[in-house]
Design an enzyme around this catalytic site. Structure first.
Site, PDB file in Angstrom:
ATOM      1  N   ARG A 217       0.845  -1.188   0.000  1.00 44.51           N
ATOM      2  CA  ARG A 217       0.000   0.000   0.000  1.00 44.51           C
ATOM      3  C   ARG A 217       0.885   1.245   0.000  1.00 44.51           C
ATOM      4  O   ARG A 217       1.613   1.497   0.968  1.00 44.51           O
ATOM      5  CB  ARG A 217      -0.896   0.020   1.246  1.00 44.51           C
ATOM      6  CG  ARG A 217      -1.802  -1.213   1.390  1.00 44.51           C
ATOM      7  CD  ARG A 217      -2.965  -1.136   0.447  1.00 44.51           C
ATOM      8  NE  ARG A 217      -3.706  -2.382   0.350  1.00 44.51           N
ATOM      9  CZ  ARG A 217      -4.887  -2.611   0.937  1.00 44.51           C
ATOM     10  NH1 ARG A 217      -5.444  -1.681   1.674  1.00 44.51           N
ATOM     11  NH2 ARG A 217      -5.503  -3.762   0.749  1.00 44.51           N
ATOM     12  N   GLU A 219       0.547   4.164   0.841  1.00 47.75           N
ATOM     13  CA  GLU A 219      -0.179   5.176   1.605  1.00 47.75           C
ATOM     14  C   GLU A 219       0.820   5.926   2.466  1.00 47.75           C
ATOM     15  O   GLU A 219       1.538   5.310   3.239  1.00 47.75           O
ATOM     16  CB  GLU A 219      -1.232   4.498   2.491  1.00 47.75           C
ATOM     17  CG  GLU A 219      -2.283   3.761   1.685  1.00 47.75           C
ATOM     18  CD  GLU A 219      -3.039   2.717   2.516  1.00 47.75           C
ATOM     19  OE1 GLU A 219      -2.621   2.426   3.653  1.00 47.75           O
ATOM     20  OE2 GLU A 219      -4.045   2.196   2.004  1.00 47.75           O
ATOM     21  N   ARG A 225      -0.974   2.179  12.784  1.00 47.69           N
ATOM     22  CA  ARG A 225      -1.735   1.035  12.286  1.00 47.69           C
ATOM     23  C   ARG A 225      -1.554   0.786  10.795  1.00 47.69           C
ATOM     24  O   ARG A 225      -2.208  -0.059  10.232  1.00 47.69           O
ATOM     25  CB  ARG A 225      -3.212   1.216  12.622  1.00 47.69           C
ATOM     26  CG  ARG A 225      -3.718   2.601  12.236  1.00 47.69           C
ATOM     27  CD  ARG A 225      -5.014   2.930  12.911  1.00 47.69           C
ATOM     28  NE  ARG A 225      -6.092   2.900  11.954  1.00 47.69           N
ATOM     29  CZ  ARG A 225      -7.275   2.394  12.178  1.00 47.69           C
ATOM     30  NH1 ARG A 225      -7.549   1.831  13.339  1.00 47.69           N
ATOM     31  NH2 ARG A 225      -8.203   2.420  11.261  1.00 47.69           N
ATOM     32  N   HIS A 226      -0.693   1.556  10.158  1.00 46.70           N
ATOM     33  CA  HIS A 226      -0.462   1.374   8.719  1.00 46.70           C
ATOM     34  C   HIS A 226       0.979   1.011   8.408  1.00 46.70           C
ATOM     35  O   HIS A 226       1.909   1.644   8.899  1.00 46.70           O
ATOM     36  CB  HIS A 226      -0.826   2.647   7.954  1.00 46.70           C
ATOM     37  CG  HIS A 226      -2.282   2.925   7.918  1.00 46.70           C
ATOM     38  ND1 HIS A 226      -2.895   3.789   8.797  1.00 46.70           N
ATOM     39  CD2 HIS A 226      -3.265   2.430   7.120  1.00 46.70           C
ATOM     40  CE1 HIS A 226      -4.194   3.822   8.534  1.00 46.70           C
ATOM     41  NE2 HIS A 226      -4.449   3.001   7.534  1.00 46.70           N
ATOM     42  N   GLU A 364     -10.037  -1.923  13.292  1.00 52.25           N
ATOM     43  CA  GLU A 364     -10.440  -2.770  12.166  1.00 52.25           C
ATOM     44  C   GLU A 364      -9.341  -3.783  11.875  1.00 52.25           C
ATOM     45  O   GLU A 364      -8.192  -3.419  11.662  1.00 52.25           O
ATOM     46  CB  GLU A 364     -10.656  -1.886  10.928  1.00 52.25           C
ATOM     47  CG  GLU A 364     -10.899  -2.673   9.665  1.00 52.25           C
ATOM     48  CD  GLU A 364     -10.624  -1.846   8.401  1.00 52.25           C
ATOM     49  OE1 GLU A 364     -10.830  -0.613   8.424  1.00 52.25           O
ATOM     50  OE2 GLU A 364     -10.193  -2.454   7.409  1.00 52.25           O
ATOM     51  N   ARG A 415      -2.131  -6.578  12.352  1.00 49.37           N
ATOM     52  CA  ARG A 415      -3.135  -5.912  13.208  1.00 49.37           C
ATOM     53  C   ARG A 415      -3.754  -6.907  14.188  1.00 49.37           C
ATOM     54  O   ARG A 415      -3.962  -6.589  15.357  1.00 49.37           O
ATOM     55  CB  ARG A 415      -4.237  -5.293  12.347  1.00 49.37           C
ATOM     56  CG  ARG A 415      -3.782  -4.009  11.695  1.00 49.37           C
ATOM     57  CD  ARG A 415      -4.987  -3.176  11.304  1.00 49.37           C
ATOM     58  NE  ARG A 415      -4.564  -2.040  10.495  1.00 49.37           N
ATOM     59  CZ  ARG A 415      -5.395  -1.210   9.907  1.00 49.37           C
ATOM     60  NH1 ARG A 415      -6.711  -1.392  10.024  1.00 49.37           N
ATOM     61  NH2 ARG A 415      -4.941  -0.196   9.206  1.00 49.37           N
TER      62      ARG A 415
HETATM   63  P1  AMO Z   1      -8.759  -3.482   3.015  1.00 52.33           P
HETATM   64  O1  AMO Z   1      -8.025  -2.547   2.141  1.00 52.33           O
HETATM   65  O2  AMO Z   1      -9.755  -2.901   3.955  1.00 52.33           O
HETATM   66  O3  AMO Z   1      -9.562  -4.556   2.139  1.00 52.33           O
HETATM   67  O4  AMO Z   1      -7.707  -4.326   3.836  1.00 52.33           O
HETATM   68  C1  AMO Z   1      -8.082  -5.461   4.590  1.00 52.33           C
HETATM   69  C2  AMO Z   1      -7.425  -5.471   5.961  1.00 52.33           C
HETATM   70  O5  AMO Z   1      -6.026  -5.306   5.840  1.00 52.33           O
HETATM   71  C3  AMO Z   1      -5.518  -4.544   6.923  1.00 52.33           C
HETATM   72  N1  AMO Z   1      -4.845  -3.349   6.378  1.00 52.33           N
HETATM   73  C4  AMO Z   1      -3.625  -2.912   6.755  1.00 52.33           C
HETATM   74  N2  AMO Z   1      -2.747  -3.379   7.654  1.00 52.33           N
HETATM   75  C5  AMO Z   1      -1.576  -2.716   7.790  1.00 52.33           C
HETATM   76  N3  AMO Z   1      -1.235  -1.633   7.061  1.00 52.33           N
HETATM   77  C6  AMO Z   1      -2.076  -1.135   6.132  1.00 52.33           C
HETATM   78  N4  AMO Z   1      -1.713  -0.079   5.400  1.00 52.33           N
HETATM   79  C7  AMO Z   1      -3.342  -1.776   5.953  1.00 52.33           C
HETATM   80  N5  AMO Z   1      -4.401  -1.566   5.130  1.00 52.33           N
HETATM   81  C8  AMO Z   1      -5.282  -2.528   5.406  1.00 52.33           C
HETATM   82  C9  AMO Z   1      -6.684  -4.191   7.800  1.00 52.33           C
HETATM   83  C10 AMO Z   1      -7.859  -4.328   6.857  1.00 52.33           C
HETATM   84  O6  AMO Z   1      -9.035  -4.644   7.548  1.00 52.33           O
HETATM   85  N6  AMO Z   1      -9.585  -6.577  -0.864  1.00 52.33           N
HETATM   86  C11 AMO Z   1     -10.131  -6.116   0.403  1.00 52.33           C
HETATM   87  C12 AMO Z   1     -10.531  -7.273   1.290  1.00 52.33           C
HETATM   88  C13 AMO Z   1     -11.726  -8.044   0.778  1.00 52.33           C
HETATM   89  O7  AMO Z   1     -12.782  -7.419   0.590  1.00 52.33           O
HETATM   90  O8  AMO Z   1     -11.612  -9.266   0.594  1.00 52.33           O
HETATM   91  C14 AMO Z   1      -9.060  -5.274   1.115  1.00 52.33           C
HETATM   92  O9  AMO Z   1      -7.886  -5.381   0.849  1.00 52.33           O
HETATM   93  O10 AMO Z   1      -6.734  -5.172   8.825  1.00 52.33           O
END
Ligand code: AMO
Length: 441
Positions: A217, A219, A225-226, A364, A415
């Site tokens: 990601r 981001e 948490r990211h 989440e 997480r």
């Molecule tokens: P989403 O983008 O919400 O959904 O990601 C799913 C789960 O991944 C974790 N998460 C992260 N953990 C750490 N760093 C990050 N930057 C980060 N972003 C997300 C969270 C989140 O709930 N394709 C969809 C899933 C699906 O619908 O099957 C998806 O990726 O715990």
């Protein structure tokens, strides 16, 4: 003196030996003290710590060698087990022979015994030393147990594990948040999610698939948490009635995992993380609209009426724990504007979706939904999200030759582990974290 490592046993096994039995142990020097002609070495290996003792008047050579040793030197020790009430674990080793295998430079940049004194950035710079601390290594033993439990659960429920490409042509979760890579004479991206491929495999006839793998990601979040690279546990299942079928499967997997970890590591978690890991029983469901109402009633402001921010999630966690007695709950039916193009919308209520997030201890950890499996509607949704249909033709065509209703979810492994252990910063739950600033080690 040369000691054969063939005879080496783990410290945990040395403790199982009786008084007077011999053992060869090897590991890192955790600490060393010289008091009145006696050297006390606390030796560390993967399985624990044991005190080893050498007295000047009994073993002059061993004592002289010990005097010259320091923290993090690697040694092999041969000796006799002795009951000792004052020692850690009730036993110690009386050193008969010792070999220095590798010396550590001094000073050691961070002290694994006292990792709390060092800030996280420095700990991560010296991660291989930081992980020598029992508490820090434990995080990854727990991660290992958690992922094994989760894999077992899904296999036992008819899922097979698949491995999909991480070099992809298109973003799935939102356009801007991808890392481009140079792919010969064109650009590709690092996968944000196995989303499109896991759906493809359901339609390919696998029906139930899961994948554990890294996702990327781009981001620029600087939060606790990211990560820019994390381990995602993805599932996808066919022939569902609606998203509730997926939710039932996911909650069982998560509860099974927490239970497995708690059974095996409950005591250590209390000792090292000062938190009790109880496995949740009921998993309440709250719609997105109810969640906003609850937050409103409790005076928690939400800047975006179509989203719940991290403060909101935390507050909601407290409210639900108080009102429903559960640390694990679902928020369902998120607004269409906030969910990806592949999400199925509610019939007769198209501004909302057949989607969910699973919140654990106020964060989440899972996101999922039923997917749109009707090719024509899917195409419309791609357009509505401002994406180019021609970029997704490879995906849309999957649904033109017989596609069952299906849904799935993605869980962020770091997480889940962080929340189980009460770890505040997700970086601690990733072996070698990547964030906007960190690309090494
Ligand atoms: P989403 O983008 O919400 O959904 O990601 C799913 C789960 O991944 C974790 N998460 C992260 N953990 C750490 N760093 C990050 N930057 C980060 N972003 C997300 C969270 C989140 O709930 N394709 C969809 C899933 C699906 O619908 O099957 C998806 O990726 O715990």
């Amino acid at each position: 003196m040369k000691i054969s490592l063939k005879e080496r046993i783990f410290i945990a096994d040395a403790f199982k030996k009786a008084q007077g039995e011999k053992a060869v142990v090897a590991g890192w020097i955790h600490s060393i003290r010289i008091v009145g002609g006696v050297a006390f070495i606390v030796l560390r290996d993967r399985t624990g710590l044991i005190q080893c003792v050498v007295k000047k008047d009994q073993n002059q050579e061993g004592y002289n060698l010990a005097k010259d040793l320091g923290s993090e030197d690697v040694v092999a020790i041969k000796g006799t087990l002795k009951e000792s009430k004052s020692s850690l674990g009730g036993k110690e080793i009386n050193i008969e022979a010792m070999e220095v295998i590798s010396r550590s430079e001094k000073p050691v940049p961070i002290d694994p015994e006292d990792w709390e004194k060092t800030n996280l950035a420095t700990r991560l710079d010296w991660r291989f030393l930081d992980l020598r601390a029992t508490r820090n290594r434990l995080i990854f033993e727990i991660t290992d147990a958690a992922i094994n439990a989760m894999r077992d659960f899904y296999r036992n429920n008819g899922f097979i594990e698949v491995f999909t490409p991480k070099i992809v042509a298109e973003a799935t979760e939102g356009g801007a948040e991808v890392f481009p890579v140079v792919y010969f004479d064109r650009y590709a991206y690092l996968a944000q999610s196995p989303q499109l491929y896991k759906q493809m495999m359901v339609v390919a006839g696998f029906e139930r698939v899961f994948e554990v793998g890294p996702v990327y990601r781009a981001e620029k979040h600087h939060t606790n948490r990211h990560l820019t690279e994390y381990e995602s546990v993805d599932i996808e299942m066919g022939f569902i009635e609606d998203h509730e079928d997926v939710m039932k499967m996911v909650e069982k997997a998560v509860i099974h995992t927490i239970q497995a970890v708690s059974q095996r590591f409950g005591k250590e978690i209390e000792q090292y993380f000062k938190i009790r890991l109880d496995s949740p029983k009921d998993v309440p469901r709250i719609t997105f609209r109810e969640a906003h109402k609850l937050l409103d009633e409790h005076g928690v402001k939400q800047p975006d009426p179509n989203d719940i921010d991290s403060e909101g999630e935390k507050a909601l966690g407290d409210i639900v724990e108080k009102e429903y007695g559960s640390q694990l709950f679902y928020v369902t039916e998120y607004p269409w504007v906030k969910r990806p193009f592949y999400t199925m919308r509610k019939e007769n209520d198209a501004d909302y979706t057949k989607s969910f997030d699973l919140i654990y201890r106020g964060m989440e950890i899972v996101s999922g939904s039923q997917r749109e499996h009707r090719a024509d509607i899917l195409e419309k949704q791609i357009r509505e999200k401002g994406l180019k249909v021609e970029n997704f033709n490879f995906f849309i065509k999957v649904f033109r030759y017989g596609a069952p209703p299906h849904g799935g979810s993605g869980l962020g492994l770091e997480r889940l582990v962080a929340q189980m252990l009460g770890i505040k910063n997700i970086r601690e739950a990733r072996l070698l974290p990547r964030d906007p600033e960190r690309l090494t080690p």
